[in-house]
Scaffold this motif. Structure first.
Motif, PDB file in Angstrom:
ATOM      1  N   ASP A 124       0.670  -1.232  -0.042  1.00  0.00           N
ATOM      2  CA  ASP A 124       0.009  -0.066  -0.128  1.00  0.00           C
ATOM      3  C   ASP A 124       0.872   1.365   0.039  1.00  0.00           C
ATOM      4  OD1 ASP A 124       0.914  -0.500   2.473  1.00  0.00           O
ATOM      5  OD2 ASP A 124      -0.863  -0.029   3.512  1.00  0.00           O
ATOM      6  N   SER A 125       2.196   1.301  -0.367  1.00  0.00           N
ATOM      7  CA  SER A 125       2.941   2.295  -0.252  1.00  0.00           C
ATOM      8  C   SER A 125       2.791   3.280  -1.426  1.00  0.00           C
ATOM      9  CB  SER A 125       4.473   2.023  -0.340  1.00  0.00           C
ATOM     10  OG  SER A 125       4.522   1.085  -1.484  1.00  0.00           O
ATOM     11  N   HIS A 127      -0.287   4.444  -2.298  1.00  0.00           N
ATOM     12  CA  HIS A 127      -1.396   5.049  -2.039  1.00  0.00           C
ATOM     13  C   HIS A 127      -1.235   6.385  -1.706  1.00  0.00           C
ATOM     14  CE1 HIS A 127      -5.135   6.399   0.145  1.00  0.00           C
ATOM     15  NE2 HIS A 127      -5.756   5.480  -0.577  1.00  0.00           N
ATOM     16  N   ASP A 128      -0.150   6.843  -1.075  1.00  0.00           N
ATOM     17  CA  ASP A 128       0.309   8.234  -0.561  1.00  0.00           C
ATOM     18  C   ASP A 128       0.609   9.071  -1.707  1.00  0.00           C
ATOM     19  OD1 ASP A 128      -0.001   6.936   2.030  1.00  0.00           O
ATOM     20  OD2 ASP A 128       2.285   6.481   2.106  1.00  0.00           O
ATOM     21  N   LEU A 130      -1.126   9.059  -4.588  1.00  0.00           N
ATOM     22  CA  LEU A 130      -2.131   9.226  -5.537  1.00  0.00           C
ATOM     23  C   LEU A 130      -3.227  10.129  -5.030  1.00  0.00           C
ATOM     24  CD1 LEU A 130      -2.992   5.293  -6.139  1.00  0.00           C
ATOM     25  CD2 LEU A 130      -1.479   6.981  -7.480  1.00  0.00           C
ATOM     26  N   GLU A 132      -7.266  12.294  -6.088  1.00  0.00           N
ATOM     27  CA  GLU A 132      -8.626  12.275  -6.537  1.00  0.00           C
ATOM     28  C   GLU A 132      -8.865  12.534  -7.990  1.00  0.00           C
ATOM     29  OE1 GLU A 132     -10.926  10.605  -5.075  1.00  0.00           O
ATOM     30  OE2 GLU A 132     -10.022  10.334  -3.237  1.00  0.00           O
ATOM     31  N   GLU A 391      -7.817   8.050  -9.159  1.00  0.00           N
ATOM     32  CA  GLU A 391      -6.398   7.284  -8.920  1.00  0.00           C
ATOM     33  C   GLU A 391      -6.572   6.457  -7.537  1.00  0.00           C
ATOM     34  OE1 GLU A 391      -3.232   9.934  -8.814  1.00  0.00           O
ATOM     35  OE2 GLU A 391      -3.780  10.962 -10.921  1.00  0.00           O
ATOM     36  N   LYS A 392      -7.154   6.972  -6.442  1.00  0.00           N
ATOM     37  CA  LYS A 392      -7.410   6.351  -5.354  1.00  0.00           C
ATOM     38  C   LYS A 392      -8.299   4.957  -5.521  1.00  0.00           C
ATOM     39  CE  LYS A 392      -5.634   9.929  -2.128  1.00  0.00           C
ATOM     40  NZ  LYS A 392      -6.017  10.498  -0.948  1.00  0.00           N
ATOM     41  N   SER A 393      -9.587   5.391  -6.177  1.00  0.00           N
ATOM     42  CA  SER A 393     -10.394   4.247  -6.404  1.00  0.00           C
ATOM     43  C   SER A 393      -9.671   3.379  -7.329  1.00  0.00           C
ATOM     44  CB  SER A 393     -11.651   4.910  -6.806  1.00  0.00           C
ATOM     45  OG  SER A 393     -11.403   5.583  -8.042  1.00  0.00           O
ATOM     46  N   PHE A 395      -6.854   2.305  -7.233  1.00  0.00           N
ATOM     47  CA  PHE A 395      -5.801   1.386  -6.220  1.00  0.00           C
ATOM     48  C   PHE A 395      -6.681   0.497  -5.655  1.00  0.00           C
ATOM     49  CE2 PHE A 395      -3.738   0.838  -2.196  1.00  0.00           C
ATOM     50  CZ  PHE A 395      -2.397   0.578  -2.563  1.00  0.00           C
ATOM     51  N   SER A 396      -7.959   0.766  -5.165  1.00  0.00           N
ATOM     52  CA  SER A 396      -8.898  -0.004  -4.492  1.00  0.00           C
ATOM     53  C   SER A 396      -9.253  -1.273  -5.415  1.00  0.00           C
ATOM     54  CB  SER A 396     -10.150   0.639  -3.871  1.00  0.00           C
ATOM     55  OG  SER A 396      -9.550   1.719  -2.685  1.00  0.00           O
TER      56      SER A 396
END
Length: 419
Positions: A124-125, A127-128, A130, A132, A391-393, A395-396
């Motif tokens: 999860d590194s 995610h920091d 990324l 919206e 970008e964050k979604s 990642f999910s």
């Protein structure tokens, strides 16, 4: 001589005698203070202690507009506040700006981070780094061992589409690593550039270095003979091939563009692996009626020789790739990589020379890299995943895609057939 009047004589006598027939009587408070009639004073105090009820205190809240401010609170808002002023937080409330700064601030990356670890565990590194942002592009790169995929991807990530930048972003297998039989990339590395492009560098497919590392980690030298049975070569080959299929299927799910780098024309083993990964890819569409997402497939022939760039050889290579992926759902043809004078779309095929000397007849490597990136950015970006993907979604969505690939029953059944 006349006699004095009786009334006046008696009035004067009464004043001289003072205590017996005095007309002045002290009040109740004066008797208490002077000590007069001590018996009555004690009686009154005792009665007061018994009969008097406890007092009731009534408080009245003052209005805010009529309340006077203390000198500390009477500070002008325009005047700068000293660091030592002890002011109340309720008196001066400054609106917070944390949400605004979080949306606008973007962390810049200097080195890639792990997206999948060496043991293919999701990290999860990333995610920091990324945001919206919805206008982003995901480009992955795969290839065989020592085919130059990390070098090509590093030059694409550092290029600005106008000039070639000799900068290595991803880990490249140096000559010392190649002499030891090792590879530069293990797992999956990710790098985000300022133009919001997410570059993914994958470990080599069907790699002997990955197989040797798996043997070294699973079977230690001390307990190998006692605990584990003899390792068969077919088991190692099956495990490495299944891992390669999982990585390809995962990149099919999360990438807009997938680059395949090879150092030979038409490798049949690599093409078979690409076709098998497409067959085993899980369908992540929310509705069965929606067509599953497939990325653009761009093939790069690295370290090409000038003899391979003659028109007849290029025509045969284009025909070969169109026939190989004729029934494929991968987007292997586009007008960005075709000739403007032809009506049919050509295969997404690019040749990169193995030398950088200037030549009037052939395009050098330094000139091809910026034009190649411009063509990649010009490809249409098809939407996939949930609606309004950021970008964050994304990642999910990638986490769910990797879990679906690892737990795919079709993948497990294919691995069982290989054994």
């Amino acid at each position: 001589m006349s006699q004095p009047e009786p009334n006046s004589t008696s009035r004067g006598k009464s004043r001289r005698d003072g205590g017996k027939q005095s007309l002045y009587r002290p009040t109740r408070d004066e008797r208490d203070r002077s000590g007069y009639n001590s018996g009555y004073r004690g009686k009154s105090r005792q009665a007061a202690n018994v009969d008097t009820a406890p007092p009731t205190i009534l408080l009245k809240t003052r209005a805010n507009d009529t309340r006077s401010l203390s000198p500390v609170q009477q500070v002008k808002p325009s005047a700068p506040l000293a660091s030592g002023d002890n002011l109340s937080r309720d008196t001066f409330k400054v609106p917070a700006r944390k949400d605004v700064s979080d949306n606008t601030a973007v962390l810049s990356m200097s080195t890639p981070v792990k997206f999948l670890s060496e043991d293919l565990i999701f990290q999860d590194s990333l995610h920091d780094f990324l945001t919206e942002n919805c206008e982003f592009l995901v480009i992955g790169c795969v290839g065989l061992q020592w085919s130059g995929k990390s070098s090509v991807l590093s030059h694409l990530a550092s290029s600005n589409c106008r000039t070639f930048v000799k900068q290595t972003v991803f880990s490249v297998a140096t000559s010392s690593l190649q002499m030891k039989g090792l590879t530069g990339t293990i797992g999956l590395d990710a790098f985000v550039t300022g133009d919001r492009i997410i570059w993914l560098d994958c470990q080599p497919l069907i790699s002997a270095a990955i197989a040797e590392r798996e043997i070294a980690t699973n079977y230690n030298k001390d307990g190998y003979k006692e605990i584990h049975p003899k390792l068969e070569s077919s088991c190692v080959g099956t495990s490495v091939e299944v891992e390669s299929l999982q990585l390809l299927s995962f990149l099919y799910c999360i990438c807009h563009i997938l680059i395949v780098v090879q150092d030979s024309l038409g490798d049949p083993n690599l093409i078979r692996l690409l076709q098998t990964a497409e067959m085993l890819k899980p369908n992540l569409a929310n509705d069965d009626t929606v067509v599953d997402h497939m990325p653009h497939l761009v093939t790069i022939y690295n370290r090409a020789q000038p003899s391979d760039l003659v028109p007849e050889m290029l025509k045969q290579a284009q025909k070969f790739y169109k026939m190989a992926f004729k029934k494929s759902r991968l987007q292997t043809s586009s007008e960005q990589f075709g000739d403007l004078q032809k009506t049919d779309d050509e295969a997404n095929f690019v040749s990169l020379l193995d030398w950088t000397a200037a030549n009037d007849q052939w395009t050098s490597y330094e000139e091809t890299i910026p034009s190649l990136k411009a063509k990649l950015l010009a490809l249409p970006r098809h939407a996939f995943g949930p609606t309004g993907l950021t970008e964050k979604s994304w990642f999910s969505f990638a986490i769910k895609a990797w879990e679906a690939v690892r737990k795919s029953m079709l993948m497990m059944e294919y691995a069982r057939l290989l054994q």
